[in-house]
Scaffold this motif. Structure first.
Motif, PDB file in Angstrom:
ATOM      1  N   LYS A   1       3.022 -11.021  22.028  1.00 47.55           N
ATOM      2  CA  LYS A   1       2.009 -10.308  22.812  1.00 47.55           C
ATOM      3  C   LYS A   1       2.325 -10.446  24.302  1.00 47.55           C
ATOM      4  O   LYS A   1       2.834 -11.468  24.755  1.00 47.55           O
ATOM      5  CB  LYS A   1       0.611 -10.849  22.526  1.00 47.55           C
ATOM      6  N   ALA A   2       1.972  -9.417  25.068  1.00 44.47           N
ATOM      7  CA  ALA A   2       2.134  -9.426  26.517  1.00 44.47           C
ATOM      8  C   ALA A   2       0.776  -9.691  27.163  1.00 44.47           C
ATOM      9  O   ALA A   2      -0.164  -8.906  26.980  1.00 44.47           O
ATOM     10  CB  ALA A   2       2.716  -8.103  27.004  1.00 44.47           C
ATOM     11  N   HIS A   3       0.679 -10.782  27.892  1.00 47.64           N
ATOM     12  CA  HIS A   3      -0.559 -11.159  28.566  1.00 47.64           C
ATOM     13  C   HIS A   3      -0.515 -10.656  30.005  1.00 47.64           C
ATOM     14  O   HIS A   3       0.445 -10.922  30.732  1.00 47.64           O
ATOM     15  CB  HIS A   3      -0.739 -12.676  28.540  1.00 47.64           C
ATOM     16  N   ILE A   4      -1.567  -9.947  30.386  1.00 47.98           N
ATOM     17  CA  ILE A   4      -1.609  -9.375  31.732  1.00 47.98           C
ATOM     18  C   ILE A   4      -2.414 -10.291  32.652  1.00 47.98           C
ATOM     19  O   ILE A   4      -3.464 -10.812  32.280  1.00 47.98           O
ATOM     20  CB  ILE A   4      -2.197  -7.949  31.713  1.00 47.98           C
ATOM     21  N   THR A   5      -1.887 -10.493  33.860  1.00 47.50           N
ATOM     22  CA  THR A   5      -2.520 -11.342  34.862  1.00 47.50           C
ATOM     23  C   THR A   5      -2.531 -10.600  36.190  1.00 47.50           C
ATOM     24  O   THR A   5      -1.558  -9.912  36.527  1.00 47.50           O
ATOM     25  CB  THR A   5      -1.768 -12.676  35.024  1.00 47.50           C
ATOM     26  N   ALA A   6      -3.621 -10.735  36.915  1.00 45.66           N
ATOM     27  CA  ALA A   6      -3.731 -10.111  38.235  1.00 45.66           C
ATOM     28  C   ALA A   6      -3.779 -11.204  39.298  1.00 45.66           C
ATOM     29  O   ALA A   6      -4.567 -12.152  39.183  1.00 45.66           O
ATOM     30  CB  ALA A   6      -4.979  -9.241  38.317  1.00 45.66           C
ATOM     31  N   LYS A   7      -2.945 -11.078  40.303  1.00 50.39           N
ATOM     32  CA  LYS A   7      -3.017 -11.966  41.469  1.00 50.39           C
ATOM     33  C   LYS A   7      -3.831 -11.222  42.514  1.00 50.39           C
ATOM     34  O   LYS A   7      -3.355 -10.276  43.153  1.00 50.39           O
ATOM     35  CB  LYS A   7      -1.627 -12.303  42.000  1.00 50.39           C
ATOM     36  N   ILE A   8      -5.076 -11.637  42.663  1.00 54.12           N
ATOM     37  CA  ILE A   8      -6.047 -10.911  43.484  1.00 54.12           C
ATOM     38  C   ILE A   8      -6.106 -11.525  44.874  1.00 54.12           C
ATOM     39  O   ILE A   8      -6.206 -12.753  45.017  1.00 54.12           O
ATOM     40  CB  ILE A   8      -7.438 -10.934  42.824  1.00 54.12           C
ATOM     41  N   VAL A   9      -6.049 -10.682  45.888  1.00 50.18           N
ATOM     42  CA  VAL A   9      -6.144 -11.123  47.280  1.00 50.18           C
ATOM     43  C   VAL A   9      -7.564 -10.854  47.772  1.00 50.18           C
ATOM     44  O   VAL A   9      -8.053  -9.715  47.697  1.00 50.18           O
ATOM     45  CB  VAL A   9      -5.127 -10.387  48.169  1.00 50.18           C
ATOM     46  N   ASN A  10      -8.223 -11.902  48.241  1.00 49.76           N
ATOM     47  CA  ASN A  10      -9.569 -11.743  48.783  1.00 49.76           C
ATOM     48  C   ASN A  10      -9.467 -11.242  50.218  1.00 49.76           C
ATOM     49  O   ASN A  10      -9.463 -12.016  51.172  1.00 49.76           O
ATOM     50  CB  ASN A  10     -10.321 -13.080  48.731  1.00 49.76           C
ATOM     51  N   ALA A  11      -9.351  -9.932  50.361  1.00 45.87           N
ATOM     52  CA  ALA A  11      -9.200  -9.329  51.679  1.00 45.87           C
ATOM     53  C   ALA A  11     -10.537  -9.123  52.384  1.00 45.87           C
ATOM     54  O   ALA A  11     -10.573  -8.556  53.479  1.00 45.87           O
ATOM     55  CB  ALA A  11      -8.469  -7.988  51.558  1.00 45.87           C
ATOM     56  N   SER A  12     -11.638  -9.568  51.783  1.00 41.38           N
ATOM     57  CA  SER A  12     -12.967  -9.382  52.378  1.00 41.38           C
ATOM     58  C   SER A  12     -13.294 -10.543  53.303  1.00 41.38           C
ATOM     59  O   SER A  12     -12.541 -11.509  53.434  1.00 41.38           O
ATOM     60  CB  SER A  12     -14.018  -9.283  51.274  1.00 41.38           C
ATOM     61  N   ASP A  13     -14.448 -10.458  53.938  1.00 37.94           N
ATOM     62  CA  ASP A  13     -14.953 -11.538  54.791  1.00 37.94           C
ATOM     63  C   ASP A  13     -15.846 -12.494  54.016  1.00 37.94           C
ATOM     64  O   ASP A  13     -16.454 -13.388  54.604  1.00 37.94           O
ATOM     65  CB  ASP A  13     -15.737 -10.962  55.974  1.00 37.94           C
ATOM     66  N   TYR A  14     -15.955 -12.304  52.691  1.00 36.68           N
ATOM     67  CA  TYR A  14     -16.828 -13.131  51.863  1.00 36.68           C
ATOM     68  C   TYR A  14     -16.041 -14.284  51.252  1.00 36.68           C
ATOM     69  O   TYR A  14     -14.907 -14.103  50.796  1.00 36.68           O
ATOM     70  CB  TYR A  14     -17.467 -12.306  50.743  1.00 36.68           C
ATOM     71  N   THR A  15     -16.662 -15.439  51.218  1.00 38.63           N
ATOM     72  CA  THR A  15     -16.096 -16.578  50.499  1.00 38.63           C
ATOM     73  C   THR A  15     -16.526 -16.499  49.039  1.00 38.63           C
ATOM     74  O   THR A  15     -17.704 -16.361  48.741  1.00 38.63           O
ATOM     75  CB  THR A  15     -16.590 -17.901  51.111  1.00 38.63           C
ATOM     76  N   LEU A  16     -15.558 -16.571  48.136  1.00 39.89           N
ATOM     77  CA  LEU A  16     -15.860 -16.548  46.710  1.00 39.89           C
ATOM     78  C   LEU A  16     -16.076 -17.979  46.232  1.00 39.89           C
ATOM     79  O   LEU A  16     -15.207 -18.834  46.395  1.00 39.89           O
ATOM     80  CB  LEU A  16     -14.710 -15.913  45.927  1.00 39.89           C
ATOM     81  N   LEU A  17     -17.240 -18.233  45.664  1.00 40.49           N
ATOM     82  CA  LEU A  17     -17.547 -19.550  45.123  1.00 40.49           C
ATOM     83  C   LEU A  17     -17.044 -19.643  43.686  1.00 40.49           C
ATOM     84  O   LEU A  17     -16.873 -18.636  43.004  1.00 40.49           O
ATOM     85  CB  LEU A  17     -19.048 -19.803  45.175  1.00 40.49           C
ATOM     86  N   ALA A  18     -16.818 -20.853  43.228  1.00 42.61           N
ATOM     87  CA  ALA A  18     -16.382 -21.053  41.847  1.00 42.61           C
ATOM     88  C   ALA A  18     -17.474 -20.578  40.899  1.00 42.61           C
ATOM     89  O   ALA A  18     -18.654 -20.892  41.067  1.00 42.61           O
ATOM     90  CB  ALA A  18     -16.057 -22.523  41.609  1.00 42.61           C
ATOM     91  N   GLY A  19     -17.084 -19.806  39.898  1.00 41.01           N
ATOM     92  CA  GLY A  19     -18.063 -19.289  38.942  1.00 41.01           C
ATOM     93  C   GLY A  19     -17.375 -18.540  37.819  1.00 41.01           C
ATOM     94  O   GLY A  19     -16.176 -18.253  37.869  1.00 41.01           O
ATOM     95  N   SER A  20     -18.149 -18.216  36.800  1.00 45.50           N
ATOM     96  CA  SER A  20     -17.613 -17.489  35.651  1.00 45.50           C
ATOM     97  C   SER A  20     -17.569 -15.999  35.955  1.00 45.50           C
ATOM     98  O   SER A  20     -18.274 -15.501  36.831  1.00 45.50           O
ATOM     99  CB  SER A  20     -18.479 -17.750  34.411  1.00 45.50           C
ATOM    100  N   SER A  21     -16.724 -15.294  35.205  1.00 41.15           N
ATOM    101  CA  SER A  21     -16.605 -13.855  35.418  1.00 41.15           C
ATOM    102  C   SER A  21     -16.415 -13.161  34.076  1.00 41.15           C
ATOM    103  O   SER A  21     -15.833 -13.722  33.144  1.00 41.15           O
ATOM    104  CB  SER A  21     -15.424 -13.535  36.342  1.00 41.15           C
ATOM    105  N   SER A  22     -16.919 -11.938  33.993  1.00 39.81           N
ATOM    106  CA  SER A  22     -16.678 -11.058  32.854  1.00 39.81           C
ATOM    107  C   SER A  22     -15.657 -10.022  33.289  1.00 39.81           C
ATOM    108  O   SER A  22     -15.847  -9.358  34.313  1.00 39.81           O
ATOM    109  CB  SER A  22     -17.976 -10.384  32.409  1.00 39.81           C
ATOM    110  N   VAL A  23     -14.569  -9.896  32.526  1.00 36.05           N
ATOM    111  CA  VAL A  23     -13.450  -9.031  32.902  1.00 36.05           C
ATOM    112  C   VAL A  23     -13.498  -7.746  32.080  1.00 36.05           C
ATOM    113  O   VAL A  23     -13.565  -7.793  30.842  1.00 36.05           O
ATOM    114  CB  VAL A  23     -12.106  -9.753  32.700  1.00 36.05           C
TER     115      VAL A  23
END
Length: 589
Positions: A383-405
Motif C-alpha cells: 500500500k502507498a501511504h500519503i503524507t502531507a508536509k503542511i506549512v503554517n503560513a498563517s499568523d495563527y499558532t496551532l495548538l496540539a490537538g486531534s484532527s479529522s482528515v
C-alpha cells in the motif's frame, strides 16, 4: 473613579442588585482550567456613601481574584465577599393551589362513591324471603342494577379525573420549580461607593472561576486535484463550563497561558561541598576510644552515614561507596520543548450554558500550502501511504490537538496536530492512496562457486519494484523503501551492486560493504540519479536530524520517484552475498 480613600461616612443608601438580571457579561477570557469574567453593572447612587450589595455570584468564584473597576464621579470604598445561606424559595402558584384543591375534592367524591357502592351491596345482601315478597324480586333487582351502573360510572369518571389532576399537578410543579443553577449562585459582594453627587455610575466586577476549560481540534480537508493551497485547515475550539452561571451572548477570548495567583519567587537553598572522610570503626567489644559511650559511637556512625548520603546525592553513589550504579544527580539534563502561548478571539458573540458539555466553535478557516508525498515499504505492505508536509503560513499558532482528515470530501482518518508556530511546518498522515499501485516482483537469485581449495559461494539477488500511477494528475514524490541484509560475521560479505551507494563510514560489523577511505578519497555519494525523475539514496538522508556518518549502516535504501499520469516506473535493487567456505550454512538468506 479615583483610588483615593474617602472619609468614613454612614451609608446614605443601600442598593440591592441581582447579578444576572442587573448586569451583562461584557468579556470572558477562557484559560485551560479557569475563566476570567467581566460583568458590567449600571445603577443610580445618591450623594455620599452608598452600600451596593450584589447577590447571585457563582459559588466557585475565587475571592482573591475579585477586583472592581468603574467610571463616574464616585470612589470605591471597600469590597467584601460572603456566601449566603440557602434561603427558602416559594415553589407554589395560584394554579398549583387550585389544582391541589380540585384533587382533594375529587378524592372526597371518590370516597363517597365507594361507600355508596358498599352500602348498596350490604342492603342487597340483607334481604330475605321473610321481608321481601317473591313478586317484588324482579323490580328490586332492576333498581339495584340501575343504581349500581350509575355508581360505577361515577367511580370511573372520578378515577380518571383524579389521574388527570395528578399529571397536571406534576407539570405545574416542574414549571415553577427553582432552577438547579440558582443553588450555585449564592456568593455576595458588598461594595462601598462614595458618590460626589447623585447620578448614574458603572462598575465592572472582574473575577476568576474554575470548572471552565477549552481544547483545540481541527478538520483537515485535502483537495488532491489542485496544486495551489490544497489544504484547508478548519481551526476549532471545544468549550466546556460548569461554573453555575450561563454565558449568554458574550465576547469570548481563548487563552493558552495559565494565570497564577499569589505565587512567591522560589529561593535557592545553600549548596555545600565537603571532602568525604572515611573513619573505620572497631568492634564494640574492643573500645578504641577511651571513655566513649555507645551513644557517642551511634552519633558518629550517623554522621558518617549522613556524609555518605550527601556525597551520594551530589556525585552518585558509586563515588562515595562504590556499591551501586551511578545515579547522576548532579547536572542532570532536562529537555523541554516549552509551551505555545497564544490568544484567540472567537468571532461574534457566543452562548455557552453551564452544563459541563462540550460546545464547538470555529475560530478560523486557513488555506495552507502543503507538499504531498507517498511512502511505501512494499516488502512489508504494497500500500502507498500519503503524507502531507503542511506549512503554517498563517499568523495563527496551532495548538496540539486531534484532527479529522478528509480527502476529496471523504473521511479518511484521525490524526494528531502538534504545536506549530507561524511559518513552521508539520507532517500530517492522510491514509492510504489506492490509486498508487505498487508491485513487488519476485526476487531473482543466482549462485556461483569459485576457488579450488577454499571454495566460496556467491549469491546474487535482483529485486524489481514497479510504481503505477493511475491518477489523472502526475505525482511528484513517491518514496519506495527497501533494504539489503547485514553481515554479522567475517565469513559473509555483503556488497550492494545497484544503486551504487556506499556507506559513509565503517560499521562495527566484521562483515562489511565497500567503504572509501583515506584523506584524499572522493566524497561519499549520498544521492544517485538512476533514471529520469528517479533518485536513489540511503534512507534517512533527507531527515532534518540526519547524521552523515551513520548513513547506510542500517542498509536501508529509498528511491524518490516522479510518476506521470497513467505511467509506470520500475526501480531495481541488486546485491551479492559471498560466503566462505561455500559449505557454510547461512541463516537468514
Amino acid at each position: 473613579m479615583t483610588a483615593d480613600h474617602p472619609p468614613v461616612f454612614e451609608p446614605t443608601g443601600t442598593i440591592e442588585l441581582q447579578s444576572v438580571s442587573a448586569s451583562k457579561i461584557i468579556a470572558v477570557s477562557l484559560y485551560s482550567s479557569r475563566a476570567e469574567i467581566t460583568r458590567l453593572y449600571k445603577f443610580g447612587v445618591k450623594t455620599g456613601l452608598n452600600q451596593v450589595n450584589i447577590s447571585g455570584l457563582p459559588n466557585v468564584l475565587e475571592s482573591e481574584s475579585l477586583r472592581v473597576e468603574g467610571r463616574g464621579a464616585a470612589t470605591i470604598h471597600d469590597v467584601t465577599v460572603s456566601t449566603a445561606k440557602g434561603e427558602h424559595v416559594e415553589t407554589t402558584s395560584p394554579e398549583l393551589k387550585a389544582l391541589l384543591k380540585q384533587q382533594e375534592r375529587t378524592q372526597y367524591a371518590l370516597g363517597r362513591c365507594e361507600k355508596s357502592i358498599e352500602a348498596l351491596e350490604q342492603y342487597l345482601a340483607s334481604l330475605t324471603v321473610e321481608h321481601l315478597d317473591y313478586s317484588k324480586i324482579e323490580s328490586v333487582m332492576e333498581s339495584y342494577n340501575k343504581a349500581g351502573e350509575k355508581l360505577d360510572d361515577q367511580k370511573s369518571e372520578l378515577t380518571e379525573r383524579l389521574q388527570t389532576l395528578r399529571v397536571d399537578i406534576e407539570k405545574e410543579r416542574e414549571r415553577i420549580a427553582v432552577p438547579h443553577e440558582n443553588d450555585k449562585l449564592r456568593v455576595k459582594a458588598a461594595i462601598g461607593v462614595f458618590a460626589e453627587h447623585e447620578g448614574d455610575i458603572e462598575i465592572a466586577l472582574i473575577y476568576a472561576v474554575p470548572r471552565a476549560t477549552w481544547r483545540a481540534f481541527y478538520d483537515i480537508r485535502v483537495d488532491m486535484n489542485t496544486k495551489d493551497d490544497p489544504i484547508k485547515l478548519i481551526y476549532k475550539a471545544a468549550i466546556m463550563q460548569n461554573t453555575g452561571e450561563s454565558w449568554d451572548d458574550v465576547p469570548l477570548t481563548l487563552e493558552t497561558s495559565t494565570p497564577t495567583f499569589g505565587l512567591d519567587i522560589p529561593e535557592l537553598q545553600p549548596w555545600n561541598l565537603d571532602i568525604f572522610r572515611f573513619t573505620p570503626f572497631k568492634s564494640r567489644k574492643k573500645s578504641a576510644i577511651p571513655g566513649s559511650s555507645s551513644m557517642t559511637m551511634s552519633r558518629m556512625q550517623e554522621k558518617s552515614r549522613s556524609a555518605v548520603d550527601d556525597m551520594d546525592e551530589l556525585f552518585g553513589s558509586d563515588v562515595a561507596g562504590g556499591m551501586a550504579e551511578p545515579m547522576a544527580h548532579l547536572g542532570a539534563s532536562v529537555t523541554s520543548r516549552g509551551n505555545v502561548s497564544a490568544t484567540f478571539r472567537v468571532p461574534g458573540q457566543v452562548t455557552i450554558p453551564s452544563d459541563g458539555e462540550a460546545h464547538n466553535f470555529t475560530i478560523v478557516e486557513l488555506n495552507l500550502q502543503a507538499t504531498m508525498s507517498w511512502v511505501t515499504v512494499p516488502k512489508v505492505d504494497t500500500k502507498a501511504h500519503i503524507t502531507a508536509k503542511i506549512v503554517n503560513a498563517s499568523d495563527y499558532t496551532l495548538l496540539a490537538g486531534s484532527s479529522s482528515v478528509y480527502v476529496d470530501g471523504s473521511f479518511i482518518s484521525r490524526s494528531e496536530v502538534p504545536a506549530v508556530s507561524p511559518k513552521e511546518s508539520f507532517d500530517c498522515p492522510l491514509g492510504v492512496d489506492p490509486s498508487i499501485r505498487i508491485t513487488y516482483h519476485p526476487v531473482i537469485k543466482k549462485v556461483t562457486h569459485s576457488g579450488f581449495y577454499n571454495k566460496t559461494a556467491t549469491h546474487v539477488f535482483s529485486q524489481r519494484i514497479t510504481i503505477f500511477n493511475t491518477k489523472s494528475l502526475p505525482v511528484s514524490r513517491v518514496k519506495v523503501v527497501d533494504h539489503i541484509p547485514t553481515s554479522q560475521t567475517s565469513q559473509i560479505e555483503v556488497k550492494l551492486l545497484s544503486p551504487a551507494l556506499v556507506v559513509a563510514s565503517e560499521s562495527g560489523n566484521t562483515g562489511s560493504m565497500k567503504v572509501q577511505k583515506g584523506k584524499d578519497a572522493a566524497p561519499v555519494p549520498q544521492k544517485i540519479a538512476v533514471a529520469k525523475d528517479v533518485v536513489a539514496q540511503w534512507d534517512g538522508v533527507d531527515e532534518p536530524d540526519c547524521v552523515v556518518e551513520s548513513l547506510g549502516l542500517d542498509r536501508k535504501i529509498n528511491w524518490i520517484c516522479s510518476v506521470a499520469s497513467q505511467a509506470k516506473v520500475t526501480v531495481a535493487l541488486d546485491w551479492e552475498v559471498t560466503v566462505s567456505p561455500a559449505s557454510a550454512q547461512v541463516v537468514g538468506l
